[in-house]
Design an enzyme around this catalytic site. Structure first.
Site, PDB file in Angstrom:
ATOM      1  N   TYR A 143       9.923  34.108   2.181  1.00  0.00           N
ATOM      2  CA  TYR A 143      10.454  35.100   1.245  1.00  0.00           C
ATOM      3  C   TYR A 143       9.289  35.813   0.529  1.00  0.00           C
ATOM      4  O   TYR A 143       9.243  36.796  -0.197  1.00  0.00           O
ATOM      5  CB  TYR A 143      11.443  34.502   0.328  1.00  0.00           C
ATOM      6  N   LYS A 194      12.147  22.857  10.794  1.00  0.00           N
ATOM      7  CA  LYS A 194      12.364  23.228  12.257  1.00  0.00           C
ATOM      8  C   LYS A 194      10.931  22.769  12.696  1.00  0.00           C
ATOM      9  O   LYS A 194      10.438  23.869  13.352  1.00  0.00           O
ATOM     10  CB  LYS A 194      12.492  24.587  12.107  1.00  0.00           C
ATOM     11  N   ASP A 226      19.021  23.460  12.417  1.00  0.00           N
ATOM     12  CA  ASP A 226      20.197  23.887  12.977  1.00  0.00           C
ATOM     13  C   ASP A 226      21.202  22.783  13.160  1.00  0.00           C
ATOM     14  O   ASP A 226      22.441  22.795  13.020  1.00  0.00           O
ATOM     15  CB  ASP A 226      20.005  24.200  14.634  1.00  0.00           C
ATOM     16  N   ASP A 250      18.570  28.678   1.144  1.00  0.00           N
ATOM     17  CA  ASP A 250      19.281  29.759   0.687  1.00  0.00           C
ATOM     18  C   ASP A 250      20.429  29.714   1.695  1.00  0.00           C
ATOM     19  O   ASP A 250      21.670  29.709   1.080  1.00  0.00           O
ATOM     20  CB  ASP A 250      18.394  31.133   1.076  1.00  0.00           C
ATOM     21  N   ASP A 254      24.427  27.464   0.145  1.00  0.00           N
ATOM     22  CA  ASP A 254      25.545  28.338   0.195  1.00  0.00           C
ATOM     23  C   ASP A 254      26.645  27.654   1.067  1.00  0.00           C
ATOM     24  O   ASP A 254      27.769  27.728   0.633  1.00  0.00           O
ATOM     25  CB  ASP A 254      25.507  29.691   0.803  1.00  0.00           C
TER      26      ASP A 254
END
Ligand code: NAD
Length: 359
Positions: A143, A194, A226, A250, A254
């Site tokens: 980001y 990852k 994943d 992020d 959620d």
């Protein structure tokens, strides 16, 4: 008695309504335990500040936040300010506060309250007893990495670029937060990356492993993102603390928060260097219900509990609030967002009254 300097930023929409009730609960705890004395300084942020001063965050409010021991934030934003330029939107206040206070660690707990178990879209037997803390890196990663942007190519097409970058220092400090938090919980950290594809997260994995040597009492598990996305739904009880990058956090935070099924219940903390910290509900300013006295104040009340625990080490006072919330729900009191037939519907103020009675 401990003096706590707290900056109170109620913000917009339901922000001021839920803040008022959360402060009442804090004052009731203060009176009861006599372990602290809260010195509160309140200021407008977001739309409330735009309306009065033309900017979402005044310099003196930022200074107030910086010189306080902790910041309590309600929520900012609303349709009234949506037409404004991005540089002066209410949400800029949030971003500026995070950046200026150096809040690099976002803590989002998701705990299932047994009386609310049926509010989740998942089966009771999967989520009963779930208690997860997601620790998300907040100021680095893709980001913020450069180069970034969209560029035009000679053949008339375009190319979009973002950069995933992490330094040893950035990973070390977020890992330490995760291990420290885990020490106060069930002593397990799942680091999510990852590393099989992305070198930046291969470094992440190496550094987290290195830091874990300082915490031999805490179990460390590595998991690819994943797989984590699946495991959170399949068997969420395997998790205690999840630590991960900005973007993975992020998304995963959620997903985890929705295990509980109720946005009005979830608090959060953003922690920085020099013990700076900001506490706020994960929900927004809910303009659709603002001013009607029906907003659920529990996420804000639980944010106060997080503040007492993480900024001031007042674990017992924090637990007193959390237990009172649990008891209130067990007695069947519900704001409209978590109401189900057979329970008692109450408004914002009455919900806080019941929590105070149950302290
Ligand atoms: P929202 O979280 O404000 O509302 C989503 C839905 O959940 C709405 O139906 C709302 O009524 C309900 N809800 C949220 N909190 C509730 C509570 N405590 N009790 C009962 N119901 C509750 O998200 P949104 O509608 O997408 O955004 C509204 C405004 O809030 C926007 O301006 C947005 O930018 C802003 N926002 C601010 C923050 C923040 O301040 N941290 C976070 C998210 C959104």
């Amino acid at each position: 008695m401990r003096k706590l300097k707290i900056c109170v930023l109620p913000g917009d929409g339901i922000g001021p309504e839920i803040m008022e009730e959360a402060i009442r609960v804090m004052r009731a705890v203060e009176k009861k335990t006599r372990r602290f004395q809260a010195e509160l300084k309140e200021a407008p942020v977001g739309g409330a500040s735009i309306d009065r001063y033309g900017v979402p965050l005044r310099d003196d409010v930022l200074e107030l936040a910086k010189s306080s021991d902790a910041v309590l934030l309600g929520a900012v934003g609303g349709p009234r300010w949506e037409g404004l330029d991005y540089s002066v939107r209410p949400e800029r206040a949030l971003l500026a506060l995070r950046k200026e206070l150096g809040l690099f660690a976002n803590l989002r707990p998701a705990r299932i309250y047994t009386p609310l178990i049926d509010a989740s879209t998942l089966k009771r037997e999967v989520i009963e007893g779930v208690d997860i803390m997601v620790v998300r890196e907040l100021t680095g990663g893709i980001y913020f990495g450069t180069p970034r942007g969209i560029e035009s190519l000679p053949d008339g097409t375009q190319r979009g670029v973002n950069t995933l970058v992490y330094t040893t220092t950035e990973v070390e400090r977020i890992a330490r937060v995760a291990f420290e938090v885990a020490r106060k919980r069930r002593k397990k950290v799942t680091s999510v990356d990852k590393a099989n594809v992305l070198e930046a997260t291969e470094l992440w994995r190496r550094v987290v492993t290195e830091v874990s040597r300082e915490y031999p009492d805490v179990e460390l598990v590595h998991m690819y993102v994943d797989n984590c996305a699946m495991q959170v739904i399949r068997d969420p009880r395997q998790f205690d603390v999840i630590v991960t990058t900005n973007m993975f956090g992020d998304i995963i935070s959620d997903e985890v928060s929705m295990l509980t099924g109720s946005i009005g219940m979830l608090p959060s903390a953003s922690l920085g260097d020099n013990r700076r910290a900001m506490y706020e509900p994960i929900h927004g300013s809910a303009p659709d219900i603002a001013g009607r006295g029906v907003a659920n104040p529990l996420a804000m009340i639980l944010s106060v509990a997080m503040m007492l625990r993480h900024s001031f080490g007042l674990d017992e006072d924090a637990r007193m609030i959390e237990n009172a919330v649990e008891k209130t729900l067990a007695s069947g009191y519900r704001t409209p967002d978590i109401y189900s037939p057979g329970t008692t519907k109450v408004g914002t103020k009455e919900m806080a009254d019941r929590v105070i009675e149950n302290l």
